[in-house]
Scaffold this motif. Structure first.
Motif, PDB file in Angstrom:
ATOM      1  N   LYS A  38       0.855  -1.219   0.051  1.00 44.92           N
ATOM      2  CA  LYS A  38      -0.015   0.025   0.046  1.00 44.92           C
ATOM      3  C   LYS A  38       0.919   1.376   0.041  1.00 44.92           C
ATOM      4  CE  LYS A  38      -4.096  -1.917   2.388  1.00 44.92           C
ATOM      5  NZ  LYS A  38      -5.098  -1.897   3.644  1.00 44.92           N
ATOM      6  N   ASN A 183       0.296  -9.554   4.234  1.00 39.98           N
ATOM      7  CA  ASN A 183      -0.610  -9.193   5.390  1.00 39.98           C
ATOM      8  C   ASN A 183      -2.098  -9.372   4.970  1.00 39.98           C
ATOM      9  OD1 ASN A 183       1.144  -7.673   7.568  1.00 39.98           O
ATOM     10  ND2 ASN A 183       1.874  -7.085   5.303  1.00 39.98           N
ATOM     11  N   GLU A 184      -2.488  -8.945   3.962  1.00 38.10           N
ATOM     12  CA  GLU A 184      -3.660  -9.116   3.429  1.00 38.10           C
ATOM     13  C   GLU A 184      -4.410 -10.666   3.343  1.00 38.10           C
ATOM     14  OE1 GLU A 184      -3.986  -7.037  -0.443  1.00 38.10           O
ATOM     15  OE2 GLU A 184      -4.179  -5.162   0.768  1.00 38.10           O
ATOM     16  N   GLU A 188      -7.182 -11.881   5.497  1.00 40.76           N
ATOM     17  CA  GLU A 188      -8.400 -12.543   4.899  1.00 40.76           C
ATOM     18  C   GLU A 188      -8.732 -13.913   5.791  1.00 40.76           C
ATOM     19  OE1 GLU A 188     -10.483 -11.459   2.854  1.00 40.76           O
ATOM     20  OE2 GLU A 188     -11.786 -13.268   2.167  1.00 40.76           O
ATOM     21  N   TYR A 204      -2.975  -2.768   8.334  1.00 38.11           N
ATOM     22  CA  TYR A 204      -3.942  -4.173   7.926  1.00 38.11           C
ATOM     23  C   TYR A 204      -4.871  -4.634   8.981  1.00 38.11           C
ATOM     24  CZ  TYR A 204      -0.411  -4.064   4.138  1.00 38.11           C
ATOM     25  OH  TYR A 204       0.536  -3.176   3.177  1.00 38.11           O
ATOM     26  N   LYS A 207      -9.253  -4.571   9.116  1.00 38.08           N
ATOM     27  CA  LYS A 207     -10.005  -5.237   8.196  1.00 38.08           C
ATOM     28  C   LYS A 207     -11.175  -6.006   8.807  1.00 38.08           C
ATOM     29  CE  LYS A 207     -10.073  -9.511   5.108  1.00 38.08           C
ATOM     30  NZ  LYS A 207     -10.917  -8.923   4.158  1.00 38.08           N
TER      31      LYS A 207
END
Length: 271
Positions: A38, A183-184, A188, A204, A207
């Motif tokens: 990001k 990280n994402e 998730e 992160y 979320k």
């Protein structure tokens, strides 16, 4: 640092005029997912808006990928969520490349669990036992009975190594832990698994479907960066003889405007 020149907080490249030095050029930046997913893309977009003609190639595949790329000349800037190792510095020097280290910003590695998990806080000792596999069930740390599913970064990640040092005293991860690319992906998977636990960079941790966990009573928010257990600096590594446009981009990244972008994304600015 052993073989590098540490840049001062004030810009090393002070005096470089962005508009004057930028031109039709592609800057290749490789390394950390924490920085590259990001932050660096947004820094690049902002820099491009002021310096027409500059293009960026950004590959966020883990901090360990930064140093071979710098040594073989396929990257102008390396991103890393950990300090360079002595062998990485030596390998670059063997190719005639002396690396300068730039503190990009600060980050906090946040422990996250599924939103439905009743566990809202853990001690450092409990965290170490979970990630090394000594604690295997949530009921052992005050949660509902159920096997703990551990999600970690892959071995090329600087965060993977940092976590071993900061949280596990250098011990090995539990054999059951699942290694993910970034990280994402960790956020998730934890959001989909009520028994999941993982760690992500501060940027992160908001979320949907996950919740940050207090560590020894300290909430993982930027204001607590100095007392939170798992805080760290992140870095750019740049060849000493980098071209003016590359230097100007790094100069911008650590400027007040660049650090504001970092802060807006959830990182802790240097100033």
């Amino acid at each position: 640092m052993r073989n590098t020149i540490r840049f001062a907080a004030a810009s090393l490249f002070a005096g470089a005029m962005l508009a004057a030095t930028a031109g039709a050029q592609t800057i290749s930046i490789k390394g950390s997912d924490t920085l590259g997913a990001k932050l660096v893309p947004q820094l690049a977009e902002s820099f491009k808006s002021k310096n027409g003609g500059v293009k960026f190639e950004i590959a966020a595949e883990g901090s360990s990928t930064a140093f071979p790329a710098l040594a073989n000349g396929t990257a102008q800037i390396g991103m890393s969520s950990r300090k360079a190792k002595s062998d990485e510095i030596t390998a670059a020097r063997a190719k005639g490349i002396k690396l300068n280290e730039v503190e990009a910003c600060h980050d906090m590695i946040v422990v996250v669990v599924n939103k439905s998990n009743p566990v809202k806080q853990l001690t450092k000792d409990q965290v170490a036992k979970i990630f090394t596999g000594a604690v295997k069930d949530w009921s052992e740390v005050g949660g509902a009975p159920g096997p703990i599913s551990i999600y970690t970064r892959n071995t090329s990640s600087g965060t993977y190594k940092d976590w071993q040092t900061l949280a596990m005293k250098g011990k090995n991860y539990a054999g059951s832990s699942q290694k993910l690319a970034g990280n994402e992906q960790i956020a998730e998977e934890v959001s989909k698994n009520k028994n999941g636990i993982g760690y992500v960079g501060l940027a992160y941790s908001k979320k949907g479907g996950i919740q940050p966990v207090k560590i020894d009573g300290v909430e993982p928010v930027a204001a607590n960066a100095k007392k939170y257990a798992y805080s760290r600096a992140c870095y750019f590594y740049v060849p000493e003889n980098a071209d003016a446009t590359t230097k100007s981009f790094v100069d911008f990244a650590i400027s007040k405007d660049g650090q504001k972008i970092a802060e807006n994304l959830g990182f802790v600015p240097n100033h």
